[in-house]
Design an enzyme around this catalytic site. Structure first.
Site, PDB file in Angstrom:
ATOM      1  N   GLU A 136     -41.897  17.331   2.540  1.00 50.44           N
ATOM      2  CA  GLU A 136     -40.908  18.404   2.602  1.00 50.44           C
ATOM      3  C   GLU A 136     -41.461  19.783   2.234  1.00 50.44           C
ATOM      4  O   GLU A 136     -41.067  20.791   2.824  1.00 50.44           O
ATOM      5  CB  GLU A 136     -39.727  18.081   1.671  1.00 50.44           C
ATOM      6  CG  GLU A 136     -38.893  16.896   2.099  1.00 50.44           C
ATOM      7  CD  GLU A 136     -37.987  17.199   3.281  1.00 50.44           C
ATOM      8  OE1 GLU A 136     -37.967  18.359   3.739  1.00 50.44           O
ATOM      9  OE2 GLU A 136     -37.309  16.274   3.749  1.00 50.44           O
ATOM     10  N   SER A 181      -8.835 -17.163 -42.531  1.00 52.95           N
ATOM     11  CA  SER A 181      -9.501 -17.284 -43.836  1.00 52.95           C
ATOM     12  C   SER A 181     -10.651 -16.308 -44.030  1.00 52.95           C
ATOM     13  O   SER A 181     -11.386 -16.418 -45.015  1.00 52.95           O
ATOM     14  CB  SER A 181     -10.036 -18.718 -44.004  1.00 52.95           C
ATOM     15  OG  SER A 181      -8.978 -19.658 -44.006  1.00 52.95           O
TER      16      SER A 181
END
Length: 683
Positions: free
Chosen positions: A76, A336
């Site tokens: 490019e 518990s």
């Protein structure tokens, strides 16, 4: 003269045209999807922009494979780092092609010019549009560095549909970040932005493949890639389907989005690897447990309080399991799991020791008669075993002694939010799950045991100020160590190894919630199993459903358990026979029997839990407070908040100075070491 005048006119016209372009739309161009990353910067989840586009921020130096960048520049813009936004040679070539062929063959655009076009999209290619790109490219180069230009281009380059930028494309098509790309993948990503809609892999894979091959051919011609490497890359098929964007830790990501505003990248304390591992574990176990059963897991670093993994549900998109509800933050009955803190306060108060004996027998507190999970009683057992077996009666007896209000206050002081039924005060039932709490708060409390008694508020979003996260007191060091030492010996499930992880299980009333919380010297992990709608799930118990998941979670961290801290200075480590006489066997308040036949001391006044009005008369700020004791061998020593104030007289009475408003602990110790304690509130 006329030529100069014409030049001035043209310059003025051009300047006016440039001025008409307006300001460079940098702010809109810099908008990106909000991304949530882990403690190492790995992507957990991204959110599409308001218009549905995926545009992820990019740092070319850190996020992109060098092979891709080499192909991009070669294909490019090979002069990217040397030009000022425009490549005159490339433009000249494009102009020559336009004149000789009558139409635009190649645009001659630099990466900067392409970025300008992306900032201000134009549907048609024209000389005017090209001039606009040139002007904008020069503006961009003046205002941004080359690195910033490249990063922005890599974030905005189109890849078809709603995908923008190399990261979104790489994740959608290859299922990975673009940090490591094959030559085939890199060439494909270079080719697609030239004609993104016509080269969409999910619609036009053949066109995309042809474009990729042209890039490879060009790279061979330019000497960037060898023939052999290009041939191998061409042989690789192109993907034909889009992959979903990653959604790791969705509940944490959603919470971060609500908590942090105006920030494109939000870093969490989570570890993506551990998060993925525990999500897989929760999903597999939920499927095995049943169609409506959900699983939540939370892992926390003990030293820092950082959340390392949060699994709010087995599947975020599973409607049957209410997947979008974060069960780590849901208030549920803890069963518990609060018992260790009852025992911790009892150890802290000094009236019981892990090796003390305690009775597990039928007992009634008014109308309340606690029973064990298996409806049996064990008789006389060591306190250590009572906690490891999660016996209910000893826990309620000790809670009656330390006080439910005190337990509630201490847990809240340590950062836990407890929810009681409306208009109800803390009572003995809270020791067996009669209160609401979240998995997040439970994990914070248990990590406090690993930290020898100090909890640290959990942190999940990086950057939160540490000064707002000062440690909170849970228990004294010795008591916290004793609890950890006891829980370390709890018999593990079938898939566990003994004495590696200190843990506790819990099952709420009606089998609605199953819990298991465990810790070693490094990490605390909590597991919840149940139905998100609160309906009973018969057979789902903490030991059989949650504990195996907990031990699997520790195993899947990939690290061996770290030993718990050594006993703090002053810790009494002894067998029952070598304990001081008062600690050998626990006796509840009011039990005046001594093993040698004599009556143990018992504070008759004031009563445990009573409120004492100590306001003075005749101008005095406070008035003396009487203490009366029955039994015990003289001399009997009186202590207020652990400090001796002298001996009782022959009638076993004494007036003591009020220690001031608030809670006060009154203790008497007779000549043979027997003791009794009450806690009163002075007002």
């Amino acid at each position: 003269m006329m030529l100069a005048l014409a030049g001035l006119v043209l310059a003025g016209v051009f300047g006016g045209w440039v001025a008409s372009l307006g300001p460079l739309p940098l702010e809109q161009a810099c908008e990106v999807s909000t991304t949530i990353v882990d403690r190492h910067g790995k992507l957990l989840r991204a959110y599409a922009m308001a218009d549905g586009r995926w545009r992820l921020p990019v740092d070319a130096a850190a996020d992109v494979d060098p092979t891709y960048l080499k192909l991009l520049f070669a294909y490019e813009d090979h002069l990217f780092y040397s030009h000022n936004g425009v490549d005159p040679l490339a433009l000249g070539r494009a102009a020559f092609q336009l004149v000789t062929r009558g139409h635009i063959v190649s645009g001659g655009s630099t990466i900067t010019m392409q970025l300008a076009r992306l900032m201000e999209p134009r549907r048609q290619r024209s000389v005017s549009a090209k001039l606009r790109q040139i002007v904008r490219a020069i503006e961009i180069e003046q205002r941004m560095s080359k690195e910033q230009i490249l990063d922005l281009y890599l974030a905005m380059a189109p890849y078809g549909g709603n995908l923008e930028g190399i990261r979104a494309a790489s994740i959608a098509y290859f299922g990975k970040e673009p940090k490591r790309l094959s030559l085939s993948e890199a060439a494909l990503l270079v080719a697609m932005p030239q004609s993104p809609e016509n080269r969409r892999l999910d619609r036009h894979p053949n066109a995309a493949r042809a474009a990729r091959d042209r890039v490879l051919d060009r790279m061979v011609e330019d000497g960037v890639v060898s023939d052999a490497d290009a041939a191998l890359a061409k042989a690789v098929p192109v993907p034909r389907l889009r992959k979903p964007m990653p959604i790791l830790a969705p509940h944490s990501a959603d919470n971060a989005m609500l908590s942090v505003k105006d920030k494109s990248v939000i870093a969490l304390t989570l570890d993506a690897g551990l998060q993925q591992t525990l999500e897989n574990l929760a999903r597999d176990r939920a499927v095995a447990l049943g169609s409506n059963i959900s699983v939540a897991i939370l892992a926390v670093d003990n030293a820092s309080g950082d959340v390392l993994a949060r699994v709010g549900s087995p599947d975020y998109f599973d409607g049957r399991r209410a997947g979008q509800v974060d069960m780590t933050r849901a208030v549920r009955s803890p069963g518990s799991t609060l018992k260790p803190f009852i025992y911790g306060l009892a150890f802290e108060d000094g009236f019981v020791h892990p090796e003390s004996l305690i009775d597990d027998r039928p007992i009634r507190f008014g109308s309340y008669a606690p029973e064990n999970f298996d409806m049996t009683f064990q008789g006389t057992v060591p306190v250590r075993k009572a906690l490891q077996m999660s016996l209910n009666v000893p826990a309620v007896e000790l809670l009656d002694r330390v006080g439910a209000n005190r337990l509630s206050s201490r847990l809240k002081q340590a950062g836990a939010n407890l929810e009681l039924p409306k208009d109800e005060a803390p009572g003995l039932a809270m020791g067996l799950g009669g209160v609401g709490i979240t998995l997040q708060d439970l994990v914070q409390l248990y990590s406090g045991l690993a930290r020898l008694g100090n909890t640290r508020p959990l942190r999940e979003i990086e950057g939160q100020r540490d000064e707002a996260r000062e440690p909170e007191r849970l228990l004294e060091e010795v008591a916290a160590w004793q609890i950890g030492n006891v829980l370390l010996g709890t018999p593990p499930p079938e898939n566990g190894v003994r004495n590696r992880i200190a843990f506790k299980t819990g099952t709420s009333y009606g089998y609605r919630d199953a819990w298991s919380i465990g810790f070693d010297g490094r990490i605390t992990i909590g597991v919840w199993v149940g139905r998100p709608d609160g309906a009973p799930a018969p057979g789902i118990a903490g030991r059989t459903a949650a504990a195996p998941i907990l031990f699997d979670a520790f195993a899947r961290t990939g690290k061996l358990p770290v030993a718990l801290p050594k006993p703090p200075k002053g810790t009494l480590v002894a067998s029952n026979a070598k304990l001081p006489l008062p600690l050998r066997r626990y006796r509840p308040l009011g039990d005046l029997v001594r093993t040698d036949g004599e009556r143990a001391p018992h504070i008759q006044f004031p009563l445990n839990g009573s409120r004492i009005d100590a306001s003075g008369v005749d101008g005095a700020s406070t008035s003396p407070m009487p203490v009366k004791v029955a039994g015990g061998v003289l001399p009997i020593t009186m202590l207020v908040n652990g400090v001796s104030v002298g001996e009782l007289d022959g009638r076993r009475q004494r007036l003591i100075d009020s220690p001031g408003p608030g809670f006060a602990r009154l203790t008497v110790v007779d000549a043979k070491g027997a003791a009794d304690t009450v806690v009163v509130r002075i007002q």
